[in-house]
Write a protein that holds these residues in place. Structure first.
Motif, PDB file in Angstrom:
ATOM      1  N   GLN A 135     -61.926 -45.184 -17.786  1.00 55.59           N
ATOM      2  CA  GLN A 135     -62.621 -46.517 -17.011  1.00 55.59           C
ATOM      3  C   GLN A 135     -63.704 -46.894 -16.624  1.00 55.59           C
ATOM      4  O   GLN A 135     -65.123 -47.424 -17.670  1.00 55.59           O
ATOM      5  CB  GLN A 135     -62.004 -46.482 -15.561  1.00 55.59           C
ATOM      6  N   VAL A 136     -64.876 -45.037 -16.779  1.00 56.58           N
ATOM      7  CA  VAL A 136     -66.217 -45.095 -15.965  1.00 56.58           C
ATOM      8  C   VAL A 136     -66.450 -45.197 -18.177  1.00 56.58           C
ATOM      9  O   VAL A 136     -68.097 -46.118 -17.926  1.00 56.58           O
ATOM     10  CB  VAL A 136     -66.386 -43.810 -16.110  1.00 56.58           C
ATOM     11  N   GLY A 137     -65.894 -45.119 -19.114  1.00 56.08           N
ATOM     12  CA  GLY A 137     -66.979 -45.279 -20.471  1.00 56.08           C
ATOM     13  C   GLY A 137     -66.806 -45.929 -20.437  1.00 56.08           C
ATOM     14  O   GLY A 137     -67.903 -47.592 -21.317  1.00 56.08           O
ATOM     15  N   GLN A 138     -65.600 -47.148 -19.955  1.00 52.99           N
ATOM     16  CA  GLN A 138     -65.104 -48.724 -20.303  1.00 52.99           C
ATOM     17  C   GLN A 138     -66.362 -49.297 -19.831  1.00 52.99           C
ATOM     18  O   GLN A 138     -67.517 -50.293 -19.937  1.00 52.99           O
ATOM     19  CB  GLN A 138     -64.057 -49.225 -20.416  1.00 52.99           C
ATOM     20  N   ILE A 139     -66.932 -49.137 -18.505  1.00 53.89           N
ATOM     21  CA  ILE A 139     -67.816 -49.248 -17.611  1.00 53.89           C
ATOM     22  C   ILE A 139     -68.701 -48.855 -18.047  1.00 53.89           C
ATOM     23  O   ILE A 139     -70.064 -50.289 -17.875  1.00 53.89           O
ATOM     24  CB  ILE A 139     -67.829 -48.830 -15.790  1.00 53.89           C
ATOM     25  N   LYS A 140     -69.429 -48.425 -18.411  1.00 53.55           N
ATOM     26  CA  LYS A 140     -70.887 -47.764 -19.142  1.00 53.55           C
ATOM     27  C   LYS A 140     -71.517 -48.740 -20.534  1.00 53.55           C
ATOM     28  O   LYS A 140     -72.390 -49.437 -20.474  1.00 53.55           O
ATOM     29  CB  LYS A 140     -70.111 -45.957 -19.736  1.00 53.55           C
ATOM     30  N   ARG A 141     -70.202 -49.067 -21.211  1.00 55.09           N
ATOM     31  CA  ARG A 141     -70.120 -50.321 -22.007  1.00 55.09           C
ATOM     32  C   ARG A 141     -70.599 -50.923 -21.712  1.00 55.09           C
ATOM     33  O   ARG A 141     -71.683 -51.659 -22.234  1.00 55.09           O
ATOM     34  CB  ARG A 141     -69.644 -49.965 -22.891  1.00 55.09           C
ATOM     35  N   MET A 142     -69.749 -51.412 -20.740  1.00 59.26           N
ATOM     36  CA  MET A 142     -70.167 -53.050 -19.946  1.00 59.26           C
ATOM     37  C   MET A 142     -71.714 -53.453 -20.014  1.00 59.26           C
ATOM     38  O   MET A 142     -71.926 -54.101 -19.612  1.00 59.26           O
ATOM     39  CB  MET A 142     -69.402 -53.599 -19.582  1.00 59.26           C
ATOM     40  N   VAL A 143     -72.158 -51.922 -18.740  1.00 56.05           N
ATOM     41  CA  VAL A 143     -73.603 -52.351 -17.634  1.00 56.05           C
ATOM     42  C   VAL A 143     -74.348 -52.324 -19.448  1.00 56.05           C
ATOM     43  O   VAL A 143     -74.952 -53.198 -19.414  1.00 56.05           O
ATOM     44  CB  VAL A 143     -73.411 -51.090 -17.212  1.00 56.05           C
ATOM     45  N   GLU A 144     -73.763 -50.954 -20.265  1.00 56.85           N
ATOM     46  CA  GLU A 144     -74.999 -51.594 -21.631  1.00 56.85           C
ATOM     47  C   GLU A 144     -75.157 -52.769 -22.391  1.00 56.85           C
ATOM     48  O   GLU A 144     -76.545 -53.132 -22.142  1.00 56.85           O
ATOM     49  CB  GLU A 144     -74.601 -50.309 -22.638  1.00 56.85           C
ATOM     50  N   ALA A 145     -73.930 -53.100 -21.995  1.00 56.00           N
ATOM     51  CA  ALA A 145     -73.889 -54.220 -23.436  1.00 56.00           C
ATOM     52  C   ALA A 145     -75.111 -55.483 -22.447  1.00 56.00           C
ATOM     53  O   ALA A 145     -75.306 -56.593 -23.346  1.00 56.00           O
ATOM     54  CB  ALA A 145     -72.316 -54.708 -23.633  1.00 56.00           C
ATOM     55  N   LEU A 146     -74.048 -56.044 -21.001  1.00 52.24           N
ATOM     56  CA  LEU A 146     -75.397 -56.307 -19.758  1.00 52.24           C
ATOM     57  C   LEU A 146     -76.251 -56.385 -20.253  1.00 52.24           C
ATOM     58  O   LEU A 146     -77.477 -57.783 -19.993  1.00 52.24           O
ATOM     59  CB  LEU A 146     -74.986 -56.280 -18.516  1.00 52.24           C
ATOM     60  N   LEU A 147     -76.937 -55.236 -19.953  1.00 52.71           N
ATOM     61  CA  LEU A 147     -78.294 -54.951 -19.799  1.00 52.71           C
ATOM     62  C   LEU A 147     -79.269 -55.792 -21.510  1.00 52.71           C
ATOM     63  O   LEU A 147     -79.633 -55.937 -21.433  1.00 52.71           O
ATOM     64  CB  LEU A 147     -78.331 -53.790 -20.005  1.00 52.71           C
ATOM     65  N   THR A 148     -78.420 -55.020 -22.613  1.00 51.10           N
ATOM     66  CA  THR A 148     -78.874 -55.981 -24.046  1.00 51.10           C
ATOM     67  C   THR A 148     -79.218 -57.474 -23.790  1.00 51.10           C
ATOM     68  O   THR A 148     -80.158 -58.004 -24.105  1.00 51.10           O
ATOM     69  CB  THR A 148     -77.989 -55.357 -24.697  1.00 51.10           C
ATOM     70  N   MET A 149     -77.285 -57.921 -23.203  1.00 53.14           N
ATOM     71  CA  MET A 149     -77.951 -59.501 -22.640  1.00 53.14           C
ATOM     72  C   MET A 149     -78.589 -59.845 -21.785  1.00 53.14           C
ATOM     73  O   MET A 149     -79.687 -60.778 -22.997  1.00 53.14           O
ATOM     74  CB  MET A 149     -76.757 -60.158 -22.633  1.00 53.14           C
ATOM     75  N   GLN A 150     -78.968 -58.887 -21.285  1.00 53.66           N
ATOM     76  CA  GLN A 150     -80.201 -59.429 -20.007  1.00 53.66           C
ATOM     77  C   GLN A 150     -81.619 -60.140 -20.986  1.00 53.66           C
ATOM     78  O   GLN A 150     -82.412 -60.614 -20.352  1.00 53.66           O
ATOM     79  CB  GLN A 150     -80.329 -58.794 -18.891  1.00 53.66           C
ATOM     80  N   SER A 151     -81.627 -58.809 -21.605  1.00 54.52           N
ATOM     81  CA  SER A 151     -82.986 -58.570 -22.375  1.00 54.52           C
ATOM     82  C   SER A 151     -83.403 -58.904 -23.773  1.00 54.52           C
ATOM     83  O   SER A 151     -84.307 -59.394 -23.698  1.00 54.52           O
ATOM     84  CB  SER A 151     -83.191 -57.140 -22.009  1.00 54.52           C
TER      85      SER A 151
END
Ligand code: GDP
Length: 355
Positions: free
Chosen positions: A74-90
């Motif tokens: 779950q942590v791995g998945q959440i981490k990837r989602m957060v990274e994806a969101l950060l990429t999206m935001q930037s």
């Protein structure tokens, strides 16, 4: 947290409260409580907001043994989602227009956001500005990157003696139809000696369905009720080229039946345990199917109903989430035509070209 646990550490929970006399109502001071996890351990500690007020006191908390892999996943998945969101935001300011268009396209192809973000990041790092502007170069590179992520498994390779393949998966995904397609292709196109076995523990209509296919294709079908009968049926067809085993659909939520199925798989000791998954399944169903059935020793995935899916991205999502190679894809109800061995580049092209 990263100092304490290393760069892969992830914060699981934070809360702030007042600590001090009379439950913090009078006096006391603000405290932050942080729970964090790295691959093999968790820590929990309290941190005071002003450095001069007190030192942090991390306490090692061993993660519960059986929950650790779940937490890691779950942590791995959440981490990837957060990274994806950060990429999206930037994205709006930093992402070139071409990549923004690609991101939209991958979204329309149902590719999960975090996978799309990783691919776009990869492309932006590997292509020059000029290459990004050339649709042909960009398209080709995207095909490469997507194909790299779709592992496939060639099931036409030779094995010693008879090749035994079992199909497992939830009900209704197309196991029986796929077995019939495989049997017909092996027998009618490749001229192999084929036998079929079905495990009928619940006397469901699927057995009748397979009986009809067996008659039409003209291959023997053994209906077995126990692991012992399964072994005997396999022994009786040892000199065949291929044995295909159908398993009654098991709801992925039914642990008891899954353990029964696990006993059958162990008894058959197949070369291939194909987990059959429909391309039309939503993300939650996909994850839950993988979680339950991978434990049964699945070593590849057959993706069915690609013709009914709105886009081809689900193949990539399944390959990525399951970390299992794709062996076949099926694209319709017709036996024996609507099945093909998985071809990573072809599937990648399907995602890029949108058909
Ligand atoms: P099982 O319960 O997993 O054995 O599933 P079945 O083989 O009985 O299939 C369930 C339904 O899905 C049937 O109506 C099949 O014709 C249909 N089906 C199987 N494969 C495909 C496919 O690739 N595309 C489409 N559209 N339907 C399929």
């Amino acid at each position: 947290v990263k100092n304490e646990l290393g760069r892969d550490a992830v914060i699981l929970r934070t809360r702030s409260y007042r600590k001090g006399r009379l439950w913090g109502l009078f006096g006391g001071r603000n405290v932050w409580e942080v729970r964090a996890s790295a691959n093999d351990r968790q820590i929990e500690g309290t941190y005071y907001p002003h450095p001069h007020e007190g030192a942090r006191q991390p306490i090692d908390v061993p993660a519960p043994q059986n929950a650790r892999s779940d937490v890691d996943a779950q942590v791995g998945q959440i981490k990837r989602m957060v990274e994806a969101l950060l990429t999206m935001q930037s994205a709006p300011t930093q992402m070139p227009t071409e990549l923004k268009a690609l991101r939209e396209h991958l979204g329309q192809q149902d590719v999960h956001e975090e996978i799309a973000a990783e691919i776009l990041k990869d492309l932006s790092l590997n292509l020059t500005g000029k290459e990004l502007e050339d649709p042909r170069v960009l398209g080709e590179c995207l095909v490469e990157k997507l194909a790299d992520r779709i592992l496939t498994r060639d099931c036409s390779d030779k094995v010693d003696g008879c090749r035994i393949s079992a199909l497992i998966g939830p009900t209704g995904v197309g196991k029986t139809t796929t077995i019939a397609k495989l049997a017909a292709n092996h027998k009618l196109r490749e001229g192999k000696r084929v036998g079929m076995i079905t495990i009928d523990t619940y006397r469901i209509a699927a057995v009748d369905q397979l009986k009809i296919y067996a008659e039409i294709i003209d291959v023997p079908l053994h209906v077995v009720l126990t692991a012992g009968e399964l072994k005997s049926a396999i022994e009786s067809m040892r000199d065949f080229d291929v044995i295909l085993i159908d398993t009654a659909g098991r709801s992925q939520y039914d642990r008891l039946r899954l353990s029964q199925l696990s006993g059958f798989i162990k008894a058959a000791d197949p070369h291939d345990v194909h987990l059959v998954m429909a391309a039309t399944a939503g993300r939650a169903a996909m994850n839950s199917t993988l979680e339950r059935f991978v434990q049964l020793g699945a070593n590849s995935v057959i993706v069915t109903k690609l013709d009914e899916a709105t886009a081809c991205g689900s193949v990539l999502n399944i390959a990525d989430a399951g970390k299992l190679p794709i062996s076949f894809v099926t694209t319709g109800q017709d036996v024996p035509d609507d099945i093909q061995p998985a071809d990573a580049r072809r599937l990648a092209r399907c995602i890029v070209e949108g058909n």
